[in-house]
Design a protein around this motif. Structure first.
Motif, PDB file in Angstrom:
ATOM      1  N   GLY A   1      -9.930  -3.410  -3.566  1.00 39.97           N
ATOM      2  CA  GLY A   1      -8.649  -3.298  -2.946  1.00 39.97           C
ATOM      3  C   GLY A   1      -8.388  -2.303  -1.708  1.00 39.97           C
ATOM      4  O   GLY A   1      -9.355  -1.543  -1.748  1.00 39.97           O
ATOM      5  N   GLU A   2      -7.592  -2.615  -1.044  1.00 36.34           N
ATOM      6  CA  GLU A   2      -7.285  -1.625   0.056  1.00 36.34           C
ATOM      7  C   GLU A   2      -7.187  -0.220  -0.388  1.00 36.34           C
ATOM      8  O   GLU A   2      -6.284  -0.154  -1.469  1.00 36.34           O
ATOM      9  N   ARG A   3      -7.908   0.626   0.096  1.00 32.14           N
ATOM     10  CA  ARG A   3      -8.002   2.006  -0.050  1.00 32.14           C
ATOM     11  C   ARG A   3      -8.288   2.529  -1.656  1.00 32.14           C
ATOM     12  O   ARG A   3      -8.248   3.558  -2.023  1.00 32.14           O
TER      13      ARG A   3
ATOM     14  N   THR B   1       1.784   0.433  -4.085  1.00 36.14           N
ATOM     15  CA  THR B   1       1.504   0.448  -2.549  1.00 36.14           C
ATOM     16  C   THR B   1       2.891   0.449  -2.031  1.00 36.14           C
ATOM     17  O   THR B   1       3.627  -0.420  -2.466  1.00 36.14           O
ATOM     18  N   THR B   2       2.716   0.849  -0.945  1.00 31.92           N
ATOM     19  CA  THR B   2       3.856   0.985  -0.038  1.00 31.92           C
ATOM     20  C   THR B   2       3.650   0.413   1.290  1.00 31.92           C
ATOM     21  O   THR B   2       3.903   0.907   2.306  1.00 31.92           O
ATOM     22  N   GLY B   3       3.004  -0.755   1.382  1.00 32.44           N
ATOM     23  CA  GLY B   3       2.591  -1.323   2.785  1.00 32.44           C
ATOM     24  C   GLY B   3       1.661  -0.687   3.627  1.00 32.44           C
ATOM     25  O   GLY B   3       0.651  -0.388   2.793  1.00 32.44           O
ATOM     26  N   GLU B   4       1.999   0.023   4.704  1.00 34.79           N
ATOM     27  CA  GLU B   4       0.970   0.725   5.364  1.00 34.79           C
ATOM     28  C   GLU B   4       1.117   2.144   4.910  1.00 34.79           C
ATOM     29  O   GLU B   4       0.119   2.779   5.181  1.00 34.79           O
ATOM     30  N   GLY B   5       2.092   2.628   4.006  1.00 32.34           N
ATOM     31  CA  GLY B   5       1.933   3.911   3.598  1.00 32.34           C
ATOM     32  C   GLY B   5       0.850   4.319   2.586  1.00 32.34           C
ATOM     33  O   GLY B   5      -0.077   3.751   2.116  1.00 32.34           O
ATOM     34  N   PRO B   6       1.220   5.645   1.752  1.00 33.75           N
ATOM     35  CA  PRO B   6       0.097   5.935   0.956  1.00 33.75           C
ATOM     36  C   PRO B   6       0.202   5.116  -0.357  1.00 33.75           C
ATOM     37  O   PRO B   6       1.074   4.162  -0.646  1.00 33.75           O
ATOM     38  N   LEU B   7      -0.678   5.197  -1.289  1.00 28.62           N
ATOM     39  CA  LEU B   7      -0.766   4.937  -2.631  1.00 28.62           C
ATOM     40  C   LEU B   7       0.019   5.995  -3.401  1.00 28.62           C
ATOM     41  O   LEU B   7       0.014   7.372  -3.358  1.00 28.62           O
TER      42      LEU B   7
ATOM     43  N   GLU C   1       3.931  12.332 -13.846  1.00 24.56           N
ATOM     44  CA  GLU C   1       3.862  12.758 -12.480  1.00 24.56           C
ATOM     45  C   GLU C   1       3.481  11.628 -11.449  1.00 24.56           C
ATOM     46  O   GLU C   1       2.559  10.944 -11.725  1.00 24.56           O
ATOM     47  N   ARG C   2       4.242  11.763 -10.420  1.00 24.38           N
ATOM     48  CA  ARG C   2       3.792  10.905  -9.171  1.00 24.38           C
ATOM     49  C   ARG C   2       3.088  11.818  -8.115  1.00 24.38           C
ATOM     50  O   ARG C   2       3.387  12.833  -7.653  1.00 24.38           O
ATOM     51  N   LEU C   3       1.984  11.065  -7.732  1.00 21.97           N
ATOM     52  CA  LEU C   3       0.998  11.539  -6.772  1.00 21.97           C
ATOM     53  C   LEU C   3       0.737  10.525  -5.540  1.00 21.97           C
ATOM     54  O   LEU C   3       0.622   9.530  -5.924  1.00 21.97           O
ATOM     55  N   GLU C   4       1.005  11.207  -4.371  1.00 24.55           N
ATOM     56  CA  GLU C   4       0.976  10.329  -3.423  1.00 24.55           C
ATOM     57  C   GLU C   4      -0.546  10.737  -2.471  1.00 24.55           C
ATOM     58  O   GLU C   4      -0.936  11.788  -2.311  1.00 24.55           O
ATOM     59  N   VAL C   5      -1.243   9.717  -2.217  1.00 23.25           N
ATOM     60  CA  VAL C   5      -2.594   9.730  -1.836  1.00 23.25           C
ATOM     61  C   VAL C   5      -3.047   8.607  -0.899  1.00 23.25           C
ATOM     62  O   VAL C   5      -2.203   7.458  -0.871  1.00 23.25           O
ATOM     63  N   ASP C   6      -3.902   9.029  -0.085  1.00 19.48           N
ATOM     64  CA  ASP C   6      -4.365   7.999   0.850  1.00 19.48           C
ATOM     65  C   ASP C   6      -5.337   6.973   0.556  1.00 19.48           C
ATOM     66  O   ASP C   6      -5.598   5.887   0.632  1.00 19.48           O
ATOM     67  N   GLU C   7      -6.247   7.658  -0.433  1.00 16.56           N
ATOM     68  CA  GLU C   7      -7.460   7.016  -1.019  1.00 16.56           C
ATOM     69  C   GLU C   7      -7.553   7.202  -2.410  1.00 16.56           C
ATOM     70  O   GLU C   7      -7.405   8.140  -2.903  1.00 16.56           O
ATOM     71  N   LEU C   8      -8.124   6.200  -3.226  1.00 17.89           N
ATOM     72  CA  LEU C   8      -8.257   6.555  -4.616  1.00 17.89           C
ATOM     73  C   LEU C   8      -9.923   6.074  -5.036  1.00 17.89           C
ATOM     74  O   LEU C   8     -10.322   4.839  -4.457  1.00 17.89           O
ATOM     75  N   LEU C   9     -10.619   7.104  -5.500  1.00 18.60           N
ATOM     76  CA  LEU C   9     -11.909   6.608  -5.992  1.00 18.60           C
ATOM     77  C   LEU C   9     -11.913   6.509  -7.576  1.00 18.60           C
ATOM     78  O   LEU C   9     -11.420   7.626  -8.323  1.00 18.60           O
TER      79      LEU C   9
END
Length: 418
Positions: A122-124, A214-220, A228-236
């Motif tokens: 999946g993307e990111r 996902t938020t389109g082009e935005g963060p995960l 808790e809500r966490l805003e990230v660019d990549e997920l491992l």
């Protein structure tokens, strides 16, 4: 010397070591190796470290070029073995090709456990098992992203250090209340947690992620079960590994209750012509009630050599005391054996100084050792673990103690005791 055809299913660490051991042991027949990846057998430990952040990608070959050529292996890259017929001693590939064997070695390894809401590819979204996975993650780290790592095991924490070194913002989410308690005593776990926090990692212990948006082009957007809500660019995702035992299972070979191809002390499966080794194999070891898989570099190598010896009809090497290691940033942790609830730990040195050694013993018998930047000292004590005899552990922490001399004398004293 044997002359039949050996087919090795898998082309990783165990496969390469087994092929080398077969040739060194005198096997004169064909060796065919079928691997899903397009690479020659390579070392996996650097994937979470040097491959991610090294100035240049390191050489990863399990065997040096000369040794690989001596093995004279017919390597089938990108070959997926989809069916096994033990009665006919035949394997079938996804491309329709059939390969007959006299002896077969299953070295199929394992696959990362997946989260239903985090699809592989999946993307990111990242999982880390192959060289291609590591290259993809390295490219993502170059943007110095905010990365969340789900899973605080050895692999996840190694990547956390690498990501911090690459300039990323790192959050580790671990469902257990402490780090690596299955492998480390509480004091070492606490040191590891403090070290990660001091280097800038955010830790969410006793937490788990329920979903990602996902938020389109935005963060995960990650939502934890605690709200808790966490805003990230990549997920491992690093939540463990499942054995690749489907081929054996569908062929009717015995599978251990907890998963993995069931093998005996010689790495033989329930079929006399099929062996298994490494991460896909489950073995009953002395002192254990159930067969277990041991996911380690050492075990992959040793089981490969044991399987090769059995196929050659030779005496197997003596299995060494279990050994594990991990690079946590600039720190090296080495472990002998596994912890148990009834062990008493004695420490030598101070983890605050960056160097310490712990021995967990049962009635003076060393069972579990952990070395923080002190691998040489732990290796010097290895005979104490192998012999499993009581030694004067009350002397272990003395500052002026010569460890090597103490170990030698302790062994001599134990041998002289009826």
């Amino acid at each position: 010397m044997t002359t039949g055809r050996v087919v090795i299913v898998g082309a990783g660490q165990s496969a390469a070591v087994a092929a080398h051991a077969l040739r060194e042991g005198g096997h004169g027949g064909a060796i065919v190796m079928a691997g899903r990846e397009l690479h020659r057998p390579y070392e996996r430990p650097p994937l979470s470290k040097a491959v991610l952040v090294g100035a240049e990608e390191p050489r990863l070959d399990v065997l040096a070029e000369e040794a690989w050529l001596r093995c004279n292996v017919e390597l089938l890259s990108g070959a997926d073995v989809v069916r096994m017929e033990p009665a006919q001693r035949r394997l079938h590939l996804a491309n329709g090709q059939a390969i007959d064997y006299d002896q077969c070695l299953l070295a199929t390894g394992g696959e990362p456990r997946l989260l239903a809401w985090a699809p592989c590819g999946g993307e990111r979204i990242h999982y880390l098992r192959t060289l291609d996975d590591a290259r993809r993650l390295r490219l993502s780290l170059q943007a110095r992203p905010r990365i969340a790592i789900v899973g605080g095991g050895f692999l996840g924490l190694e990547v956390a250090h690498s990501a911090l070194a690459a300039g990323a913002s790192v959050t580790v989410i671990e469902s257990a209340p402490a780090l690596l308690t299955r492998f480390l005593p509480a004091e070492v776990s606490a040191w590891l947690e403090a070290t990660l926090r001091s280097e800038g990692a955010q830790l969410r212990l006793g937490a788990s992620v329920s979903c990602a948006e996902t938020t389109g082009e935005g963060p995960l957007l990650l939502l934890t079960q605690g709200g808790e809500r966490l805003e990230v660019d990549e997920l491992l995702v690093c939540i463990g590994m499942s054995p690749n035992d489907a081929l054996a299972r569908e062929a009717g070979l015995a599978i251990a209750p907890g998963g993995g191809v069931l093998v005996d002390a010689f790495c033989r499966t329930s079929d006399a012509h099929v062996y298994a080794c490494g991460d896909c194999a489950s073995q009953l070891r002395p002192g254990q009630q159930q067969p277990t898989r041991m996911e380690s570099w050492q075990n992959a190598n040793e089981q490969a050599r044991i399987a090769a010896a059995a196929m050659l009809g030779s005496a197997p090497p003596v299995p060494p005391y279990p050994w594990f290691w991990t690079e946590q940033g600039r720190h090296n942790l080495q472990m002998l054996g596994l912890p148990a609830a009834d062990l008493v730990y004695v420490r030598r040195g101070d983890p605050a100084s960056g160097k310490a050694l712990w021995i967990g013993h049962r009635g003076g018998v060393p069972v579990h050792g952990v070395a923080l930047n002190a691998g040489g000292e732990l290796r010097a004590l290895r005979p104490l673990f192998d012999r499993a005899r009581p030694v004067p552990m009350h002397e272990f922490g003395q500052d002026n103690l010569n460890l090597r001399a103490w170990a030698k004398q302790s062994l001599a004293d134990a041998a002289a005791t009826p």
